[in-house]
Design an enzyme around this catalytic site. Structure first.
Site, PDB file in Angstrom:
ATOM      1  CE  LYS A 141      41.126 -29.314 -15.022  1.00 43.80           C
ATOM      2  NZ  LYS A 141      39.981 -28.377 -15.466  1.00 43.80           N
ATOM      3  N   GLY A 187      32.511 -24.379 -11.221  1.00 41.20           N
ATOM      4  CA  GLY A 187      31.705 -23.398 -11.694  1.00 41.20           C
ATOM      5  C   GLY A 187      30.661 -22.843 -10.164  1.00 41.20           C
ATOM      6  CB  ALA A 222      36.940 -27.294  -9.838  1.00 43.69           C
ATOM      7  N   GLY A 223      35.883 -24.482  -8.453  1.00 44.81           N
ATOM      8  CA  GLY A 223      35.071 -23.985  -7.332  1.00 44.81           C
ATOM      9  C   GLY A 223      35.420 -22.681  -6.791  1.00 44.81           C
ATOM     10  CG  ASN A 259      36.843 -21.005 -17.321  1.00 41.48           C
ATOM     11  OD1 ASN A 259      37.058 -21.936 -17.959  1.00 41.48           O
ATOM     12  ND2 ASN A 259      36.478 -19.843 -17.630  1.00 41.48           N
ATOM     13  CB  THR A 260      32.866 -20.131 -13.607  1.00 36.31           C
ATOM     14  OG1 THR A 260      33.076 -21.315 -14.313  1.00 36.31           O
ATOM     15  CG2 THR A 260      31.518 -19.715 -13.724  1.00 36.31           C
TER      16      THR A 260
END
Lengths: 65, 257
Positions: free
Chosen positions: B96, B157, B184-185, B206-207
């Site tokens: 990645k 995040g 992301a996001g 993830n976050t």
């Protein structure tokens, strides 16, 4: 000989990468290495000679997103 | 089934492994997400702590495919060297690819990204580039040899969801045959469902999971959301309209005429 390992100065008596890693406590670890910004494959560590002041990166698996 | 390079995966939810309260919670979250791919990274290892060794043991026990990243790299050479190191440690040609261009938004440096992708694809890596929704950049990445793209939904995040819906929709329409993974996001499961409804092939989270009050429950919620979004996409959603259309037939309505 003094080398910079992961940003910290360390003293080693060994002048090849594989020996220095062993001496510094990385023996048996799953790590990947670079010297002065260049990737050094595991198979080449025994043949990679270090010089005073070399920058050595020792990286291991870590959490990531 | 989703084909990513030569590998297939059933799950449309990929999970990042960072920022969980504990390794045990990470493991439970991966299982609750029914994730088949998790992202991992490389960091400096302390000979005394050997934290990386414990983490790697945990990931191997989970039995999932790993997608190493080049997170934190700001230059092409850094990213390429990190990719080489990751290939050796993780034993995969998947990478990645992240080349960060701006620290406040962690926006990709798309110029460096294309350069690094060209180098790594030529060396046999299977590159998953973390990019924006820019069509021209996407074209360049594909020309460089990438066969999967990972456009951002919003800054890493941030939890803001799909920031540029128009741009992302255009990207999906323009590259109909390229696997596109929103990376992301995303903040809540409805963001993930929306991405799948729009035709994106998968999401990476993830976050939103790791920092939830209950990461395991949130992982399960995201898993349900991507399944719902994919099913809705396959079912063929109606087109939005500006005016109302009655859903109850008007023929035979009482008190008329």
């Amino acid at each position: 000989m003094k080398i910079l390992v992961n940003g910290a100065w360390r003293e080693t008596q060994r002048d090849e990468l594989a020996g220095a890693l062993e001496e510094l406590g990385y023996g048996g670890s799953v790590v990947s290495t670079a010297v002065n910004g260049e990737f050094i494959a595991a198979a080449l560590r025994a043949r990679t000679t270090l010089a005073d002041g070399d920058r050595v990166e020792v990286l291991a698996p870590m959490q990531g997103g | 089934m989703l084909k990513l390079y030569e590998q297939t995966t059933r799950s449309r939810l990929m999970l990042g492994t960072a920022r969980y309260p504990s390794p045990a919670v990470l493991g439970d979250a991966v299982r609750a997400a029914r994730a088949e791919v998790v992202t991992v990274s490389l960091r400096r290892e302390s000979a005394g702590e050997r934290a990386g060794q414990a983490f790697w043991s945990l990931v191997r026990e989970l039995g999932v495919r790993v997608l190493p990243n080049t997170a934190g790299c700001h230059a092409v050479k850094e990213a390429v060297t990190t990719a080489h190191m990751a290939r050796e440690v993780f034993g995969t040609t998947w990478i990645k690819l992240e080349v960060i261009g701006e620290d406040d938004t962690l926006q990709p440096d798309v110029f460096g990204l294309v350069d690094a992708a060209r180098i790594l694809c030529a060396e046999g890596f299977e590159v998953f580039p973390y990019t924006t929704e820019d069509l021209v950049v996407a074209e360049r990445l594909l020309a460089a040899g990438c066969r999967v793209l990972m456009p951002w939904g919003a800054p890493i995040g941030s939890g803001r969801g799909l920031n540029n819906l128009f741009g992302l929709t255009a990207l999906r329409a323009h590259f109909a045959d390229v696997p596109l993974i929103i990376d992301a996001g995303l903040g809540v499961p409805s963001h993930a469902a929306r991405a799948l409804e729009l035709g994106f092939d998968a999401v990476l989270v993830n976050t939103a999971v790791a920092q939830a009050r209950d990461p395991v429950q949130m992982a399960a919620a995201f898993a349900q959301a991507v399944e719902a979004g994919l099913a809705a996409r396959q079912a063929g959603p109606i087109e939005p309209r500006d005016l109302a259309t009655p859903s109850t037939p008007l023929i035979g309505t009482a008190f008329r005429g």
